[in-house]
Design a protein around this motif. Structure first.
Motif, short mmCIF file in Angstrom:
data_model
loop_
_atom_site.label_atom_id
_atom_site.label_comp_id
_atom_site.label_asym_id
_atom_site.label_seq_id
_atom_site.Cartn_x
_atom_site.Cartn_y
_atom_site.Cartn_z
N SER A 1 0.82 -1.12 0.14
CA SER A 1 0.08 -0.24 0.00
C SER A 1 0.96 1.31 -0.16
CB SER A 1 -0.88 0.02 1.26
OG SER A 1 -1.79 -1.14 1.34
N TYR A 26 1.13 5.55 0.66
CA TYR A 26 0.39 6.64 1.49
C TYR A 26 1.05 7.95 1.41
CZ TYR A 26 -2.27 2.87 4.10
OH TYR A 26 -2.79 2.06 4.43
N GLN A 41 1.95 11.38 3.33
CA GLN A 41 2.03 12.05 4.53
C GLN A 41 2.45 13.49 4.45
OE1 GLN A 41 4.38 10.58 7.72
NE2 GLN A 41 2.79 11.08 9.38
N PRO A 70 -0.82 9.89 7.77
CA PRO A 70 -0.92 9.43 6.16
C PRO A 70 -1.96 9.24 5.56
CG PRO A 70 0.56 8.20 7.57
CD PRO A 70 -0.07 8.92 8.59
N PHE A 72 -4.04 7.38 2.26
CA PHE A 72 -4.15 6.07 1.66
C PHE A 72 -4.18 6.49 -0.05
CE2 PHE A 72 -4.71 1.98 0.42
CZ PHE A 72 -5.90 1.80 -0.76
N LEU A 81 6.24 13.10 2.36
CA LEU A 81 6.77 11.97 2.68
C LEU A 81 5.72 10.79 2.12
CD1 LEU A 81 9.07 10.33 4.08
CD2 LEU A 81 7.53 10.22 6.02
N LEU A 140 5.01 7.06 1.68
CA LEU A 140 5.28 5.80 2.57
C LEU A 140 4.68 4.50 1.83
CD1 LEU A 140 4.05 7.25 6.13
CD2 LEU A 140 6.34 6.44 5.53
N PHE A 143 5.48 -0.45 7.73
CA PHE A 143 5.76 0.80 7.09
C PHE A 143 7.38 0.97 6.67
CE2 PHE A 143 2.15 3.27 6.27
CZ PHE A 143 1.08 2.84 7.21
N GLY A 144 7.59 1.36 5.64
CA GLY A 144 9.05 1.67 5.47
C GLY A 144 9.48 2.80 6.01
N PRO A 145 10.61 3.35 5.62
CA PRO A 145 11.27 4.60 6.07
C PRO A 145 10.61 5.91 5.35
CG PRO A 145 12.89 3.72 4.95
CD PRO A 145 11.73 2.62 5.00
#
Lengths: 113, 116
Positions: free
Chosen positions: A33, A35, A37, A43, A45, A88, A90, A104-106
């Motif tokens: 997925s 997102y 932010q 965040p 979607f 950002l 994500l 989540f990733g960074p």
């Protein structure tokens, strides 16, 4: 074990350009997925992909598109960048169903000038 | 429309105190709720989740309570530590028929500051 990885870490673009962001899910996860932010907010979607098919889409314009590859990695593409796209981005991966935890990733920090 | 909101945007506590972060949700179709912790410059980190058939779930130093009657969710952190300082988000995941659907709806977040 590696978590969700995203590339690049940071990106600076100018208005009107396009951008491609990449995500590799946790090994064994089939759902990805995306997102957005914006600073100071939670965040939002954008897309969900499962088994290479789009399973959900948020309230984003058609300038945003994504795809998932056979190895379950994913790309998010944004065309005709606007200043308001600065955020950002994500990526989150999960096993499969909607009650599976999303990890989540960074994130990729996109700045549009 | 769907929304998940937090009552308090900021919370300051002393090290060792217990912290309670609250969250209201409006989508009665949501059956899965998650708390995430986000430190500056990082992605959200999973803390704990709860399904709608439960009222309470405990983890290590954290407890999530779900009150479906008033559509309220809370995160309790015991013996809060400076490392707990971060933004905390609640998120809901509404069911959409019988298909997989991973759209998380996030609240605005609560900034937790823990003073030594």
């Amino acid at each position: 074990d590696a978590g969700v990885t995203q590339s690049p870490t940071h990106l600076i673009k100018t208005r009107g350009q396009h951008v491609t962001l990449r995500c590799s899910p946790i090994s064994g996860h089939k759902s990805v997925s995306w997102y957005q932010q914006v600073l100071g907010q939670g965040p939002q979607f954008i897309f969900q992909y499962y088994e290479k098919e789009e399973r959900g889409r948020g309230n984003f314009p058609d300038r945003f598109s994504a795809r998932q590859f056979p190895n379950y990695s994913s790309e998010l593409n944004v065309n005709a960048l606007l200043l308001g796209d600065s955020a950002l981005y994500l990526c989150a991966s999960s096993l499969a169903t909607h009650t599976d935890t999303q990890y989540f990733g960074p994130g990729t920090r996109l700045t549009v000038l | 429309g769907e929304s998940v909101g937090l009552h308090l945007p900021t919370l300051s506590v002393q090290e060792g105190d217990n912290s309670i972060i609250n969250c209201a949700y409006s989508n009665s179709a949501s059956d899965y709720f998650i708390w995430y912790k986000q430190e500056s410059g990082k992605g959200p980190q999973f803390i704990i989740d709860i399904r709608s058939n439960m009222d309470k779930r405990q983890g290590q130093r954290v407890t999530v309570l779900l009150n479906k009657t008033v559509k309220h969710l809370s995160l309790q952190i015991a013996a809060t530590q400076p490392g707990d300082s971060a933004v905390y988000f609640c998120a809901e995941n509404p069911r959409s028929g019988g298909t997989s659907y991973g759209k998380l709806t996030f609240g605005q977040g609560t900034i937790l500051t823990v003073h030594p």
